[in-house]
Motif scaffolding. Structure first.
Motif, PDB file in Angstrom:
ATOM      1  N   TYR A  82       0.838  -1.185   0.000  1.00  0.00           N
ATOM      2  CA  TYR A  82       0.000   0.000   0.000  1.00  0.00           C
ATOM      3  C   TYR A  82       0.886   1.253   0.000  1.00  0.00           C
ATOM      4  O   TYR A  82       1.981   1.248   0.561  1.00  0.00           O
ATOM      5  CB  TYR A  82      -0.899   0.036   1.233  1.00  0.00           C
ATOM      6  CG  TYR A  82      -1.992  -1.004   1.246  1.00  0.00           C
ATOM      7  CD1 TYR A  82      -2.862  -1.139   0.170  1.00  0.00           C
ATOM      8  CD2 TYR A  82      -2.161  -1.838   2.344  1.00  0.00           C
ATOM      9  CE1 TYR A  82      -3.875  -2.077   0.189  1.00  0.00           C
ATOM     10  CE2 TYR A  82      -3.178  -2.784   2.381  1.00  0.00           C
ATOM     11  CZ  TYR A  82      -4.025  -2.902   1.291  1.00  0.00           C
ATOM     12  OH  TYR A  82      -5.026  -3.840   1.317  1.00  0.00           O
ATOM     13  N   THR A  83       0.382   2.326  -0.599  1.00  0.00           N
ATOM     14  CA  THR A  83       1.070   3.616  -0.565  1.00  0.00           C
ATOM     15  C   THR A  83       0.082   4.684  -0.124  1.00  0.00           C
ATOM     16  O   THR A  83      -1.076   4.679  -0.528  1.00  0.00           O
ATOM     17  CB  THR A  83       1.641   4.004  -1.945  1.00  0.00           C
ATOM     18  OG1 THR A  83       0.591   3.958  -2.925  1.00  0.00           O
ATOM     19  CG2 THR A  83       2.757   3.070  -2.365  1.00  0.00           C
ATOM     20  N   THR A  84       0.559   5.620   0.695  1.00  0.00           N
ATOM     21  CA  THR A  84      -0.308   6.675   1.232  1.00  0.00           C
ATOM     22  C   THR A  84      -0.118   7.993   0.495  1.00  0.00           C
ATOM     23  O   THR A  84      -0.465   9.043   1.003  1.00  0.00           O
ATOM     24  CB  THR A  84      -0.014   6.908   2.725  1.00  0.00           C
ATOM     25  OG1 THR A  84       1.338   7.379   2.862  1.00  0.00           O
ATOM     26  CG2 THR A  84      -0.196   5.633   3.528  1.00  0.00           C
ATOM     27  N   PHE A  85       0.435   7.931  -0.729  1.00  0.00           N
ATOM     28  CA  PHE A  85       0.736   9.148  -1.488  1.00  0.00           C
ATOM     29  C   PHE A  85       0.443   8.892  -2.963  1.00  0.00           C
ATOM     30  O   PHE A  85       0.399   7.739  -3.407  1.00  0.00           O
ATOM     31  CB  PHE A  85       2.198   9.558  -1.282  1.00  0.00           C
ATOM     32  CG  PHE A  85       3.183   8.428  -1.440  1.00  0.00           C
ATOM     33  CD1 PHE A  85       3.757   8.155  -2.677  1.00  0.00           C
ATOM     34  CD2 PHE A  85       3.521   7.626  -0.364  1.00  0.00           C
ATOM     35  CE1 PHE A  85       4.645   7.106  -2.826  1.00  0.00           C
ATOM     36  CE2 PHE A  85       4.411   6.572  -0.507  1.00  0.00           C
ATOM     37  CZ  PHE A  85       4.981   6.308  -1.743  1.00  0.00           C
ATOM     38  N   PRO A  86       0.226   9.946  -3.741  1.00  0.00           N
ATOM     39  CA  PRO A  86      -0.198   9.778  -5.133  1.00  0.00           C
ATOM     40  C   PRO A  86       0.968   9.517  -6.084  1.00  0.00           C
ATOM     41  O   PRO A  86       2.139   9.609  -5.707  1.00  0.00           O
ATOM     42  CB  PRO A  86      -0.848  11.132  -5.436  1.00  0.00           C
ATOM     43  CG  PRO A  86      -0.053  12.100  -4.620  1.00  0.00           C
ATOM     44  CD  PRO A  86       0.267  11.364  -3.338  1.00  0.00           C
TER      45      PRO A  86
END
Length: 478
Positions: A103-107
């Protein structure tokens, strides 16, 4: 407890506090894999405590980030990045390109709109923008024609003291110059900022305002933003008391014990929702028109610097503010890691806060903000900088400091330590925070070189904002 692998890119105190918040999870056991700008004492302690690994890279290069993620790809569950450089340079793009499943929390880089103030102005709703104009120096046959167009535009806005100069690309606030303070005439503006500046820039009207920071998460569903919003925070960019001196990356901030700041009216708070919704819709339309994959804009933090009466200064679209991220996280009741996981899955939980009046003051080295030309090694004799417990009404969060071979902590060139305090009211929190900042300064060697801005969140400063906003409402009608 389920064990999760967390990658985090660490620039300063904001990322250090996110590490502490996640490390304190009562839901998950964690192991941290870190790329850090410096060998921060908290990074050292957390990595050692969780059996992870740290790579120190002062340039925070994309290569270092990808190296760590590739090396530990089978151990990682989530990647967190809250500062702009790796996001703009395409960290998520590279993760997805290499097929790393986490998962990534940034675009993706396309949606890291902090890279261009000009593009941001085009995507913000027009009625929230001040009068502005973009200049592209390389499109002019010579500087004389550029100077002429700048002069005509500045005169149309009432002269040099009524404008602000902003480079298009991010400069941590330090590239911004304010008329009437950093320059006083059109000739000053041209000589000291426009001449020889080959990159695009903006000149916009200087607004007389009170400022707040609206921060919220976008998970792809615009109807969710009402419960993915942080409490409002007031940031202090200017180096010296009374909002004087050069812009910095931020000297500190405060948050009240309610979602609004003391000087805000209800319509000021609601304007944040309106600005965010319309900006997101504009970005979605822009993405569709250009054939960009809109999945790359979620999850995404929107940081919008609001001016009251209702204008927008700037935005970080892709990451939270610094230091404005810390007070809301300190009051957040949600488990941060669990929140991030649900957010990335597209099923976020409502954000809940046990709101506390919070004041954060940065203790900085002598050269920061242009205060002094003194360059000295400064040792911070503070064992608290290794402390992992965040359940306190007073916290010291190490930022741009490093642990050297002798085991001691040294200040570097940027913001050294965030002194953070909570209280039943802002006055109490401010008193604690400033006392804590002095404690840091008194326990440095040589003593008396570290300093902080002394009016952040104090009663007189807050009262002036309240009276100023009332006067602006009477003048503008809202």
């Amino acid at each position: 407890m389920e064990r999760l692998g967390v990658f985090i890119s660490v620039y300063g105190a904001r990322e250090v506090f996110e590490m502490l918040k996640i490390y304190s999870s009562r839901v998950y056991s964690t192991r941290f894999y870190v790329v850090s700008k410096q060998y921060n004492p908290i990074v050292k302690r957390v990595v050692e405590a969780t059996g992870g690994e740290v790579l120190v890279d002062s340039s925070l290069s994309l290569k270092s980030h990808i190296h760590m993620i590739e090396k530990f790809r089978d151990e990682l569950d989530i990647a967190i990045c809250t500062h702009e450089k790796p996001i703009i340079n395409g960290l998520r793009d590279e993760i997805e390109k290499r097929g790393v499943e986490l998962y990534t929390t940034f675009p993706t880089s396309i949606f890291a709109l902090e890279r261009s103030k000009i593009l941001q102005r085009k995507l913000f709703p027009e009625d929230y923008n001040p009068p502005w104009k973009a200049f592209y120096p390389r499109s002019y046959p010579n500087e004389s024609e550029l100077f002429h167009d700048v002069k005509v535009w500045v005169e149309s806005l009432g002269g040099a003291c009524n404008v602000v100069f902003k480079p298009d690309e991010p400069a941590a606030g330090k590239g911004v110059a304010v008329g009437g303070e950093h320059f006083h005439t059109i000739e000053d503006l041209i000589l000291n900022y426009v001449s020889g500046f080959n990159a695009p820039f903006i000149i916009e009207r200087r607004e007389e305002v009170e400022e707040s920071s609206c921060q919220l998460w976008f998970d792809g569903n615009i109807d969710h933003i009402s419960f993915l919003r942080y409490p409002e925070v007031r940031d202090y960019k200017r180096a010296f008391e009374g909002d004087l001196g050069p812009n910095t990356g931020g000297m500190g901030c405060y948050m009240d014990s309610s979602f609004k700041l003391p000087f805000m009216f209800e319509e000021d708070f609601e304007a944040g929702y309106d600005l965010a919704r319309r900006t997101i819709k504009n970005i979605e339309r822009w993405a569709e028109e250009n054939g960009f994959d809109k999945s790359g804009m979620k999850p995404c933090m929107y940081y919008l610097a609001m001016a009251h009466p209702h204008k927008v200064f700037e935005g970080n679209i892709g990451r939270p503010g610094d230091p404005e991220d810390i007070p809301p996280l300190l009051s957040m009741k949600n488990d941060l890691l669990e929140f991030y996981l649900h957010l990335c899955e597209g099923n976020p939980e409502r954000l809940n806060f046990d709101l506390k009046a919070t004041v954060l003051v940065y203790v900085v080295p002598p050269t920061y903000g242009g205060k002094s030309t003194i360059h000295r090694d400064i040792v911070l004799n503070l064992p608290e900088l290794f402390e992992l417990n965040i359940d306190s009404d007073k916290l010291l969060i190490p930022g741009d400091v490093e642990v050297r071979a002798d085991g001691r902590v040294y200040a570097r060139t940027s913001r050294s330590v965030a002194a953070v305090a909570t209280g039943v009211c802002l006055e109490e929190a401010a008193q604690k925070a400033h006392k804590l900042a002095v404690y840091v300064e008194d326990n440095s060697d040589p003593k008396g070189l570290l300093w902080h801005r002394g009016d952040i969140g104090v009663k007189g400063n807050v009262d002036r904002s309240i009276q100023h906003r009332k006067a602006l409402r009477e003048r503008f009608g809202f």
